[in-house]
Design an enzyme around this catalytic site. Sequence first.
Site, mmCIF file in Angstrom:
data_model
loop_
_atom_site.group_PDB
_atom_site.id
_atom_site.type_symbol
_atom_site.label_atom_id
_atom_site.label_comp_id
_atom_site.label_asym_id
_atom_site.label_seq_id
_atom_site.Cartn_x
_atom_site.Cartn_y
_atom_site.Cartn_z
ATOM 1 N N GLY A 163 0.811 -1.213 0.000
ATOM 2 C CA GLY A 163 0.000 0.000 0.000
ATOM 3 C C GLY A 163 0.841 1.259 0.000
ATOM 4 O O GLY A 163 2.033 1.229 -0.319
ATOM 5 N N HIS A 188 2.510 4.784 -4.890
ATOM 6 C CA HIS A 188 3.037 5.937 -5.629
ATOM 7 C C HIS A 188 3.149 5.550 -7.099
ATOM 8 O O HIS A 188 2.785 4.421 -7.480
ATOM 9 C CB HIS A 188 4.382 6.374 -5.039
ATOM 10 C CG HIS A 188 5.358 5.253 -4.859
ATOM 11 N ND1 HIS A 188 5.932 4.592 -5.912
ATOM 12 C CD2 HIS A 188 5.840 4.646 -3.738
ATOM 13 C CE1 HIS A 188 6.746 3.657 -5.475
ATOM 14 N NE2 HIS A 188 6.703 3.654 -4.146
ATOM 15 N N GLN A 189 3.677 6.485 -7.904
ATOM 16 C CA GLN A 189 3.775 6.255 -9.349
ATOM 17 C C GLN A 189 4.488 4.948 -9.697
ATOM 18 O O GLN A 189 4.160 4.300 -10.682
ATOM 19 C CB GLN A 189 4.533 7.416 -10.006
ATOM 20 C CG GLN A 189 3.659 8.601 -10.340
ATOM 21 C CD GLN A 189 2.416 8.195 -11.139
ATOM 22 O OE1 GLN A 189 2.498 7.397 -12.068
ATOM 23 N NE2 GLN A 189 1.265 8.702 -10.757
ATOM 24 N N GLY A 190 5.479 4.593 -8.879
ATOM 25 C CA GLY A 190 6.236 3.359 -9.133
ATOM 26 C C GLY A 190 5.310 2.141 -9.096
ATOM 27 O O GLY A 190 5.360 1.282 -9.985
ATOM 28 N N HIS A 191 4.448 2.075 -8.074
ATOM 29 C CA HIS A 191 3.503 0.952 -7.988
ATOM 30 C C HIS A 191 2.544 0.967 -9.186
ATOM 31 O O HIS A 191 2.240 -0.072 -9.767
ATOM 32 C CB HIS A 191 2.648 1.060 -6.720
ATOM 33 C CG HIS A 191 3.394 0.900 -5.445
ATOM 34 N ND1 HIS A 191 3.558 1.940 -4.551
ATOM 35 C CD2 HIS A 191 4.004 -0.173 -4.883
ATOM 36 C CE1 HIS A 191 4.231 1.511 -3.495
ATOM 37 N NE2 HIS A 191 4.528 0.235 -3.685
ATOM 38 N N LYS A 248 13.702 -1.452 -7.942
ATOM 39 C CA LYS A 248 14.215 -0.662 -6.815
ATOM 40 C C LYS A 248 14.609 -1.584 -5.660
ATOM 41 O O LYS A 248 15.628 -1.401 -5.026
ATOM 42 C CB LYS A 248 13.180 0.342 -6.349
ATOM 43 C CG LYS A 248 13.819 1.435 -5.543
ATOM 44 C CD LYS A 248 12.900 2.040 -4.546
ATOM 45 C CE LYS A 248 13.412 1.815 -3.169
ATOM 46 N NZ LYS A 248 12.352 1.551 -2.228
ATOM 47 N N MET A 297 11.494 6.481 -6.015
ATOM 48 C CA MET A 297 10.209 6.556 -5.303
ATOM 49 C C MET A 297 10.082 5.399 -4.330
ATOM 50 O O MET A 297 10.442 4.264 -4.644
ATOM 51 C CB MET A 297 9.055 6.530 -6.295
ATOM 52 C CG MET A 297 8.922 7.814 -7.042
ATOM 53 S SD MET A 297 7.412 7.843 -8.020
ATOM 54 C CE MET A 297 7.671 9.357 -8.919
#
Length: 283
Positions: free
Chosen positions: A31, A34-37, A151, A186
């Site tokens: 949860g 962010h944009q990465g998810h 990441k 991120m």
Amino acid sequence: MRIFHTVSGLREALTIHRREGLRIGFVPTMGNLHQGHLALVAQARQTCDVVVCSIFVNALQFGLNEDWDKYPRTYQMDCEKLTAAGCDYLFHPDDTEMYPNGLDTQSRVICPTMTDVLCGASRPGHFEGVTTVVSKLFNIVQPDEAIFGIKDYQQLAVIRRMAEDLCMPVQITAAPIHREADGLAMSSRNSYITEQERPNVVVLKESLEWIALQVQEGARNFRELETLAIQRIASAGFKTDYITLSNSKTLDPAAEDDLEITILGAIFTESARLIDNLSIRLD
Ligand code: PAF
């Protein structure tokens, strides 16, 4: 987007799609998206017919003194973001649903390689928690493909190895790192960074890039490069957990003749631990 809180409810819904021969893509998360998810969801959307995401802050992968209780939980906002990103199903179990027999007696999945170095050295038991929950989630969702961000490079490598060792019928796909405008990778934990620290944390990425440049220009004294990078990070005001040049596949310390090298780093700010990495290929 349909939301399920129980294993049986999600299974029932997905069984229908499996019978229809549809390809199921899975993005596991904790949860605070962010944009990465959301890029992972977009990637799953491209190659799969049905996209499933999970949100579960997994206590089993947090050490006793870590941030499980203060880990940012932003469920309503996450649901809105996932709906907009085109996620079809969200699995959002509570602790009892995931660990009905309690944490202490939970059967575990242990990967003996690559888990006690780098992040595993300073977070004992972390990867055992990750591999256990990811195995459970794979068994629940039974995805054809699961997408993980680069990441968390070590996590990705460990999960790949687990899936291979245990013959899990799932394709593990890697998705690129998403960065803020100044290059900071991120992360849900970036919200812990203080305003004063924020301009300086980019030193982690810059140090990895500096090492990459030195190696590409012929430097081969890897341990010296690590030491110099740690000094640079200290000058920016941060303590280094590790800066390591590793063999990209085995995560062993890089040898002079390795052709694929990943430079991994973790630093401590006042209240955050940040990680980043950069892979290079030498021909
Ligand atoms: O990367 C994460 O967010 C977590 O480690 C994962 C893979 C969802 C397992 O809890």
